[in-house]
Scaffold this motif. Structure first.
Motif, PDB file in Angstrom:
ATOM      1  N   THR A  59       0.818  -1.200   0.000  1.00 39.85           N
ATOM      2  CA  THR A  59       0.000   0.000   0.000  1.00 39.85           C
ATOM      3  C   THR A  59       0.858   1.259   0.000  1.00 39.85           C
ATOM      4  O   THR A  59       2.065   1.205   0.257  1.00 39.85           O
ATOM      5  CB  THR A  59      -0.932   0.036   1.233  1.00 39.85           C
ATOM      6  OG1 THR A  59      -0.121   0.157   2.408  1.00 39.85           O
ATOM      7  CG2 THR A  59      -1.803  -1.194   1.300  1.00 39.85           C
ATOM      8  N   HIS A  60       0.208   2.376  -0.246  1.00 42.82           N
ATOM      9  CA  HIS A  60       0.891   3.659  -0.261  1.00 42.82           C
ATOM     10  C   HIS A  60       1.445   4.029   1.114  1.00 42.82           C
ATOM     11  O   HIS A  60       2.466   4.701   1.217  1.00 42.82           O
ATOM     12  CB  HIS A  60      -0.064   4.748  -0.758  1.00 42.82           C
ATOM     13  CG  HIS A  60       0.574   6.084  -0.888  1.00 42.82           C
ATOM     14  ND1 HIS A  60       1.544   6.349  -1.840  1.00 42.82           N
ATOM     15  CD2 HIS A  60       0.418   7.229  -0.182  1.00 42.82           C
ATOM     16  CE1 HIS A  60       1.942   7.596  -1.714  1.00 42.82           C
ATOM     17  NE2 HIS A  60       1.270   8.158  -0.719  1.00 42.82           N
ATOM     18  N   ASP A  61       0.810   3.552   2.175  1.00 45.53           N
ATOM     19  CA  ASP A  61       1.290   3.882   3.515  1.00 45.53           C
ATOM     20  C   ASP A  61       2.266   2.856   4.078  1.00 45.53           C
ATOM     21  O   ASP A  61       2.607   2.884   5.255  1.00 45.53           O
ATOM     22  CB  ASP A  61       0.125   4.117   4.485  1.00 45.53           C
ATOM     23  CG  ASP A  61      -0.786   2.914   4.634  1.00 45.53           C
ATOM     24  OD1 ASP A  61      -0.539   1.891   3.967  1.00 45.53           O
ATOM     25  OD2 ASP A  61      -1.735   2.997   5.428  1.00 45.53           O
ATOM     26  N   TYR A  82       7.576   4.153   3.857  1.00 43.20           N
ATOM     27  CA  TYR A  82       7.188   4.739   2.587  1.00 43.20           C
ATOM     28  C   TYR A  82       6.347   3.741   1.796  1.00 43.20           C
ATOM     29  O   TYR A  82       6.236   2.575   2.155  1.00 43.20           O
ATOM     30  CB  TYR A  82       8.432   5.118   1.766  1.00 43.20           C
ATOM     31  CG  TYR A  82       9.290   6.156   2.432  1.00 43.20           C
ATOM     32  CD1 TYR A  82       9.061   7.504   2.216  1.00 43.20           C
ATOM     33  CD2 TYR A  82      10.328   5.793   3.286  1.00 43.20           C
ATOM     34  CE1 TYR A  82       9.848   8.473   2.824  1.00 43.20           C
ATOM     35  CE2 TYR A  82      11.122   6.759   3.899  1.00 43.20           C
ATOM     36  CZ  TYR A  82      10.870   8.090   3.659  1.00 43.20           C
ATOM     37  OH  TYR A  82      11.644   9.038   4.255  1.00 43.20           O
ATOM     38  N   SER A  83       5.810   4.191   0.691  1.00 49.44           N
ATOM     39  CA  SER A  83       4.936   3.328  -0.109  1.00 49.44           C
ATOM     40  C   SER A  83       5.702   2.139  -0.689  1.00 49.44           C
ATOM     41  O   SER A  83       6.893   2.212  -0.971  1.00 49.44           O
ATOM     42  CB  SER A  83       4.265   4.120  -1.229  1.00 49.44           C
ATOM     43  OG  SER A  83       5.223   4.637  -2.116  1.00 49.44           O
TER      44      SER A  83
END
Length: 182
Positions: free
Chosen positions: A3-5, A38-39
């Motif tokens: 995921t992006h997070d 980070y992603s």
């Protein structure tokens, strides 16, 4: 998937039948051990099913052994966001393509955490390390790295150059390039 997070979700691909809910097909593991700041850009399984590599915008690749998901090695100090990875299980190598420095780095795929620690000790003592075999500079971000199924040939390409480079895996020698039109 990533995921992006920075979260990582791994799915069990060994089941004959899948549940109708995604949650029932997730592999149970300590998610904090794989969480990134980070992603996530790429998650890649080796073709022999022994490794998984996870990378992203933090400019490093974490290599885990399967099925226990034990962290074997972190390829850090890479020169850019990691955009592509491929395994060569025949020659025991991993190719990593990055953005900011526009490189493909080919590393030895050592078998255990202890093997990587021995190589790190050699580096600290000033000896030559055999972890990194070779680096190639590309004309743009490296979005694709790939080994042939038999492990004899590799290729890489990316953004802005309209070129695909091809090399021999045994000695990491470039043997040609293909220029393509947009």
């Amino acid at each position: 998937c990533g995921t992006h997070d920075g979260d990582v979700y791994l799915f069990d691909a060994t089941k004959d039948e899948y549940s109708t809910t995604i949650e029932d097909n997730l592999i149970e593991y300590n998610k904090d051990t794989m969480k990134r700041d980070y992603s996530i850009r790429v998650i890649k399984y080796s073709s022999d099913g022994k490794y998984i590599a996870i990378c992203g915008h933090d400019k490093m690749v974490k290599l885990y052994s399967l099925p226990k998901l034990e962290l074997i090695h972190t390829f850090d100090k890479l020169g850019g966001w990691v955009l592509s990875i491929d395994f060569n299980v025949v020659e025991n190598k991993i190719a990593i393509g990055t953005a900011d420095d526009c490189k493909v780095s080919i590393f030895s795929l050592l078998l255990t955490k202890e093997d990587y620690n021995k190589q790190k000790e050699k580096q600290i003592e000033g000896e030559t390390s055999s972890i990194c075999h070779h680096e190639f500079i590309h004309d743009g971000y490296v979005y694709a790295t790939a080994y042939s199924p038999n492990g004899k040939v590799f290729a890489f390409g990316g953004l802005y150059s309209n070129k695909i480079y091809v090399g021999r895996a045994k000695d990491n020698k470039l043997i040609g390039k293909v220029e393509v039109d947009n």
